[in-house]
Motif scaffolding. Sequence first.
Motif, PDB file in Angstrom:
ATOM      1  N   ALA A 209       0.848  -1.189   0.000  1.00 18.79           N
ATOM      2  CA  ALA A 209       0.000   0.000   0.000  1.00 18.79           C
ATOM      3  C   ALA A 209       0.886   1.241   0.000  1.00 18.79           C
ATOM      4  CB  ALA A 209      -0.902  -0.015   1.232  1.00 18.79           C
ATOM      5  N   SER A 233      -1.292   6.251   5.245  1.00 16.91           N
ATOM      6  CA  SER A 233      -1.520   5.366   4.110  1.00 16.91           C
ATOM      7  C   SER A 233      -3.032   5.261   3.899  1.00 16.91           C
ATOM      8  CB  SER A 233      -0.938   3.983   4.408  1.00 16.91           C
ATOM      9  OG  SER A 233      -1.304   3.060   3.404  1.00 16.91           O
ATOM     10  N   ILE A 297       0.922   1.125   7.211  1.00 19.45           N
ATOM     11  CA  ILE A 297       0.724   0.160   6.119  1.00 19.45           C
ATOM     12  C   ILE A 297       0.278  -1.187   6.676  1.00 19.45           C
ATOM     13  CG2 ILE A 297       1.957  -1.231   4.407  1.00 19.45           C
ATOM     14  CD1 ILE A 297       3.453   1.236   3.572  1.00 19.45           C
ATOM     15  N   ARG A 300      -3.183  -1.698   7.755  1.00 17.27           N
ATOM     16  CA  ARG A 300      -4.186  -1.863   6.693  1.00 17.27           C
ATOM     17  C   ARG A 300      -4.097  -3.218   6.004  1.00 17.27           C
ATOM     18  NH1 ARG A 300      -3.640   1.900   2.325  1.00 17.27           N
ATOM     19  NH2 ARG A 300      -5.616   0.992   1.698  1.00 17.27           N
ATOM     20  N   LEU A 301      -3.102  -4.015   6.349  1.00 16.32           N
ATOM     21  CA  LEU A 301      -2.919  -5.292   5.653  1.00 16.32           C
ATOM     22  C   LEU A 301      -3.864  -6.355   6.206  1.00 16.32           C
ATOM     23  CD1 LEU A 301      -1.286  -7.017   3.617  1.00 16.32           C
ATOM     24  CD2 LEU A 301       0.307  -7.526   5.475  1.00 16.32           C
ATOM     25  N   ASP A 302      -4.661  -6.941   5.316  1.00 17.94           N
ATOM     26  CA  ASP A 302      -5.568  -8.016   5.730  1.00 17.94           C
ATOM     27  C   ASP A 302      -4.932  -9.397   5.546  1.00 17.94           C
ATOM     28  OD1 ASP A 302      -7.874  -7.298   6.974  1.00 17.94           O
ATOM     29  OD2 ASP A 302      -8.935  -6.785   5.124  1.00 17.94           O
ATOM     30  N   TRP A 324      -5.725  -5.362   1.053  1.00 18.36           N
ATOM     31  CA  TRP A 324      -5.670  -4.205   1.954  1.00 18.36           C
ATOM     32  C   TRP A 324      -7.052  -3.801   2.416  1.00 18.36           C
ATOM     33  CZ3 TRP A 324      -0.792  -3.384   3.201  1.00 18.36           C
ATOM     34  CH2 TRP A 324       0.187  -3.820   2.299  1.00 18.36           C
ATOM     35  N   LYS A 325      -7.161  -3.365   3.650  1.00 15.33           N
ATOM     36  CA  LYS A 325      -8.425  -2.811   4.155  1.00 15.33           C
ATOM     37  C   LYS A 325      -8.733  -1.519   3.402  1.00 15.33           C
ATOM     38  CE  LYS A 325      -8.299  -4.187   9.045  1.00 15.33           C
ATOM     39  NZ  LYS A 325      -7.205  -5.118   9.031  1.00 15.33           N
TER      40      LYS A 325
END
Length: 424
Positions: A209, A233, A297, A300-302, A324-325
Amino acid sequence: MDKVLVVGSGGREHALVWKLSQSPRVKKVYCAPGNAGIAEIAECVNIKADDIYKLREFAKFERINLTVVGPEAPLSRGIVDAFRKEGLRAFGPSKDAAQLESSKQFAKDFMRTYGIPTAEYKVFNSYIQAEEYVRLMGAPIVIKADGLAAGKGVFVCATFEEAVDALKRIMRNREFGDAGDTVVVEQCLVGEEASFMAISDGEVFVPLASSQDHKRIFDGDRGPNTGGMGAYSPAPIVDEKLTAEVMETVMYPVLNGMKKEGIVFKGVLYAGLMICNGKPFVLEFNCRFGDPETQPILSRLDSDLFELMNASIDGTLSEVLPVWKEKASVCVVMAAGGYPGRYENGKVISGLDEAARMEDVMVFHAGTAQDDGNVVTAGGRVLGVTAIGDDIAGAIKRAYEATDVISWDGAQYRKDIGARALKK
Ligand code: AMP
Ligand code: GLY
């Protein structure tokens, strides 16, 4: 079930430990040396991040399945090579590949050879010749110590006098030690900055991201450069078109250029970009996750970070796509009074428990330690207060609600993290 070792002790490492420990495949996370916040979610091991020999012995003894190296110093000294030699899995670039970060001259010459867009420059080993060149070119001009200087060896000089002062600090006073034996003098680029990170397995690059960092110590981007005072981000300036252009003009040329030099690039490549009239130029390369960009970052990572890192080592990244969320994240760095100059350690931090109870907030520790039941400051950048929101404005609001409840004697932080993104 796997065991992971994270090397380092900053906010980035706290975020890495936090994300890796969420993987269903990870049983236990160690961190060397870690900090007070990391100690709450992992086992901290008292080995310094650059003690490659001891780290390797530890990894062998504990049968660590994956070692993740945060900071540049051990990478540039060949920690990944040393681990591989013993059959240990380590995520990150080899010593040769890490030269893209550890020597600005190597990076600039590499970019020139492989046609990667960057500022015009000249390299000097002699103070007198460097000063003469600066006089010839005039200000504004950028002066950089060649080697690693914790983000502080770069001077963007508005006047000739400032440039001479920078040259003196680097070459005569040797404020950055050997890192200042050589300087790079560079054309000053004007535009908007963005951090662009991607993971490689030696064959493909997968972009992470987008994000943006705030390097200067004071609001409005004033004052000296720091390791980074905050980040957010996504970065609106890095849209799909720009991402494609960076992949094509920067990331893949690095991978292919490296191959021509006989080097396989694995791990994270971080390009610090200046976007000038819509075109990306590389200001610097880092061969690791950015700090503090990694905090927003990874929030936000799923996807499973552990899986992504293993795919980088195994050469199977083309099979893994990070998800990413659809949210924004903002990290506000709280620093010790005096940073990036001299500062004191050992100040008792209050409000951490209250902040920990706040929803959508994660306080990543950077320079902290345990002392007699208290969490105390133990570094320049102390905390990375990170919040998630539906958009940047929401994330900013939440992050500052959390900084409001945290305090210690002398704490300082920027009040305008993310404000730039709101102007878009
Ligand atoms: P670096 O460590 O090389 O990324 O430099 C630190 C900061 O200095 C960058 O984030 C920019 O803000 C600034 N900088 C570096 N190189 C240049 C350049 N050529 N022109 C303008 N600003 C620069
Ligand atoms: N935030 C800039 C860096 O990690 O170098």
